[in-house]
Design an enzyme around this catalytic site. Structure first.
Site, mmCIF file in Angstrom:
data_model
loop_
_atom_site.group_PDB
_atom_site.id
_atom_site.type_symbol
_atom_site.label_atom_id
_atom_site.label_comp_id
_atom_site.label_asym_id
_atom_site.label_seq_id
_atom_site.Cartn_x
_atom_site.Cartn_y
_atom_site.Cartn_z
ATOM 1 N N ALA A 154 -28.482 27.139 -108.318
ATOM 2 C CA ALA A 154 -28.225 27.964 -109.079
ATOM 3 C C ALA A 154 -28.496 27.489 -110.141
ATOM 4 O O ALA A 154 -27.815 28.287 -111.312
ATOM 5 C CB ALA A 154 -26.601 27.761 -109.549
ATOM 6 N N ARG A 206 -18.992 35.581 -98.165
ATOM 7 C CA ARG A 206 -19.472 36.280 -98.885
ATOM 8 C C ARG A 206 -20.407 36.418 -99.249
ATOM 9 O O ARG A 206 -21.364 36.815 -99.693
ATOM 10 C CB ARG A 206 -18.807 36.303 -100.265
ATOM 11 C CG ARG A 206 -19.132 36.166 -101.545
ATOM 12 C CD ARG A 206 -18.291 36.679 -102.436
ATOM 13 N NE ARG A 206 -18.690 35.376 -103.300
ATOM 14 C CZ ARG A 206 -19.575 34.578 -103.884
ATOM 15 N NH1 ARG A 206 -20.589 34.890 -104.170
ATOM 16 N NH2 ARG A 206 -19.131 33.165 -104.434
ATOM 17 N N HIS A 226 -31.249 20.351 -105.390
ATOM 18 C CA HIS A 226 -29.576 20.867 -105.578
ATOM 19 C C HIS A 226 -29.984 21.702 -106.697
ATOM 20 O O HIS A 226 -28.747 21.905 -107.433
ATOM 21 C CB HIS A 226 -28.617 20.180 -105.984
ATOM 22 C CG HIS A 226 -27.504 21.022 -105.214
ATOM 23 N ND1 HIS A 226 -26.194 19.881 -104.767
ATOM 24 C CD2 HIS A 226 -26.528 22.108 -105.436
ATOM 25 C CE1 HIS A 226 -25.191 20.472 -104.119
ATOM 26 N NE2 HIS A 226 -25.686 22.104 -104.853
ATOM 27 N N GLU A 276 -26.643 12.279 -102.975
ATOM 28 C CA GLU A 276 -27.480 13.265 -103.994
ATOM 29 C C GLU A 276 -26.714 12.705 -105.039
ATOM 30 O O GLU A 276 -25.656 11.688 -105.095
ATOM 31 C CB GLU A 276 -26.544 14.570 -104.107
ATOM 32 C CG GLU A 276 -26.839 15.652 -103.173
ATOM 33 C CD GLU A 276 -26.270 17.358 -102.921
ATOM 34 O OE1 GLU A 276 -26.323 16.945 -104.575
ATOM 35 O OE2 GLU A 276 -26.950 18.146 -102.473
ATOM 36 N N CYS A 283 -28.622 25.307 -97.490
ATOM 37 C CA CYS A 283 -28.397 26.072 -99.163
ATOM 38 C C CYS A 283 -26.688 25.675 -99.334
ATOM 39 O O CYS A 283 -26.849 26.120 -100.604
ATOM 40 C CB CYS A 283 -29.164 27.202 -100.270
ATOM 41 S SG CYS A 283 -30.359 26.966 -99.965
ATOM 42 N N ALA A 284 -25.477 25.262 -98.290
ATOM 43 C CA ALA A 284 -24.678 25.444 -98.337
ATOM 44 C C ALA A 284 -24.366 24.181 -98.942
ATOM 45 O O ALA A 284 -23.597 24.003 -100.061
ATOM 46 C CB ALA A 284 -23.877 25.877 -97.097
ATOM 47 N N ARG A 285 -23.947 22.808 -97.493
ATOM 48 C CA ARG A 285 -23.510 22.139 -98.364
ATOM 49 C C ARG A 285 -24.000 20.488 -97.368
ATOM 50 O O ARG A 285 -24.455 20.900 -96.341
ATOM 51 C CB ARG A 285 -21.731 21.717 -98.341
ATOM 52 C CG ARG A 285 -20.442 22.374 -98.947
ATOM 53 C CD ARG A 285 -21.408 21.666 -100.324
ATOM 54 N NE ARG A 285 -20.566 22.044 -101.478
ATOM 55 C CZ ARG A 285 -20.571 23.711 -102.077
ATOM 56 N NH1 ARG A 285 -21.755 23.841 -102.337
ATOM 57 N NH2 ARG A 285 -19.600 23.633 -103.433
#
Length: 407
Positions: free
Chosen positions: A160, A28, A157, A138, A107-109
């Site tokens: 969002a 997605r 991170h 992190e 920017c995923a994991r």
């Protein structure tokens, strides 16, 4: 400028127009990124073993079979896969060298990109730059080599961390609570079946079995799947199996999408352009109930068939027609080999020499002297060097490590 300088000659940007974007992971989020950057004039190439060519083409993307092929073609690479045993350190020194002169955005994991290798590649000029919002540990260690390289941008991170995103999360949560109270489907439910309680109790024993069969099938299939078929035989065929099929799809997509669940799995299949079919028959040969999950690209396919013994224990009883009786859990090694004396002994010896303990072994063959298939339950993941040793033997046709993640 604020310091009173007009340093126009010190800054030179890079245009995205007419550049190639490599998208690693075309779920997605990857699709949304491709949609937006395609409109900025970028050519899109993507690597994702779990997406169909038709779906990729809908976003103007070229689907390639190998990660190296994607990296070699790209000027910029953006990563959108979950962190799984399959993707951990997936992009290391050798892979970064394929992207020579390019940029990496993750920017995923954290853990998907080898961070020391990335820092070295940018510092040595192999890459022009990188931007990371996620890290293996992190908060990021103050001694991380990423912090010492000028052309690497790091952010804590916060992908969002916008007012709109926080508001949308709150609104979405409220909408889903209302939907649950109204007995409507809950889009992001982790454990809420969208069937009535009585039916759920009938099919509940088969949910994990379907999930597991799907996970095994997709890991054994090394091509871009375009169809998933779930076949039911015996007593289970008399039930409403919609939720069981959804659980099978969850297993199929789980290695590539960490947010998949039995509620949203059918929608994910639709988003990826994968056709899903069900079939039923009353005959289940020697078993009370059988569930078979088949993944295919239209030409080649892999089928995994499972059942429940005593109503409690799941067993994989057939893989591509090979009769076995494997216990599905933890670390599994599936070996296709020639049916010749000493082959199983060779595999066992190789595992022993690598200090890998065998917890269980199951073997099946179709004809004497033909192709055989063995499933090994192992106490730990087999190293790549061991698989190379096995594959170098003429008697070994193929080895596949299957991670079920329930040890």
């Amino acid at each position: 400028m604020k310091a009173g300088e007009w340093a126009k000659g010190e800054f030179l940007g890079t245009e995205l127009n007419n550049k190639t974007l490599g998208v690693v992971g075309f779920g997605r989020v990857g699709q949304e990124v491709a949609k937006r950057l395609g409109h900025l004039g970028m050519d899109i190439v993507t690597f994702d073993p779990y997406i169909s060519e038709e779906r990729a083409s809908q976003f103007g993307a070229e689907l390639v079979d190998e990660l190296d092929e994607c990296l070699a073609a790209a000027d910029f690479v953006t990563i959108h896969t979950p962190l799984t045993p399959e993707t951990e350190n997936m992009i290391g020194e050798e892979e970064l060298a394929q992207l020579e002169g390019g940029y990496v955005v993750n920017c995923a994991r954290g853990g998907i990109v080898d961070e020391p290798a990335l820092a070295e590649a940018v510092e040595d000029g192999v890459l022009k730059g990188a931007a990371l919002d996620v890290f293996g540990e992190e908060p990021l260690d103050p001694d991380s080599p990423l912090l010492d390289v000028e052309d690497i941008i790091v952010t804590p991170h916060l992908g969002a961390s916008t007012e709109a995103a926080q508001e949308n999360v709150a609104t979405s949560t409220a909408d889903q609570v209302v939907a649950a109270f109204n007995e409507e489907p809950v889009a992001n439910a982790l454990n809420a079946p969208s069937i009535d309680r009585a039916t759920f109790e009938q099919v509940q024993p088969y949910l994990d079995l379907a999930d597991t069969a799907g996970r095994i099938a997709v890991q054994l299939f090394d091509k871009h799947m375009s169809t998933v078929e779930v076949a039911y035989a015996g007593d289970i065929a008399d039930q409403d199996v919609e939720y069981v099929t959804a659980s099978a799809l969850k297993g199929v997509f789980e290695p590539s999408d960490m947010q998949v669940n039995a509620v949203n799995a059918p929608q994910i299949a639709k988003e990826r352009g994968i056709d899903v079919t069900e079939s039923k028959t009353s005959s289940a040969e020697d078993y009370q109930s059988l569930i078979t999950v088949t993944v295919s690209d239209g030409e080649d396919s892999v089928s995994v068939c499972g059942t429940r013994f005593g109503g409690e224990e799941s067993r994989i009883v057939r893989i591509d027609g090979h009769r076995i009786e494997a216990v599905p859990h933890g670390h599994m090694l599936v070996v296709r080999n020639k049916d010749e004396p000493g082959t199983i002994g060779f595999i066992g010896t190789a595992l022993g020499e690598s200090d890998i303990n065998i917890a269980g072994m199951f073997n099946g063959r179709r004809t004497i002297g033909g192709e055989a298939l063995s499933v090994y339950n192992l106490d730990e993941r087999p190293p790549a060097e061991l698989l190379e040793t096995l594959n170098a033997d003429d008697r070994i046709i193929e080895t596949t490590y299957v991670a079920l993640g329930d040890e």
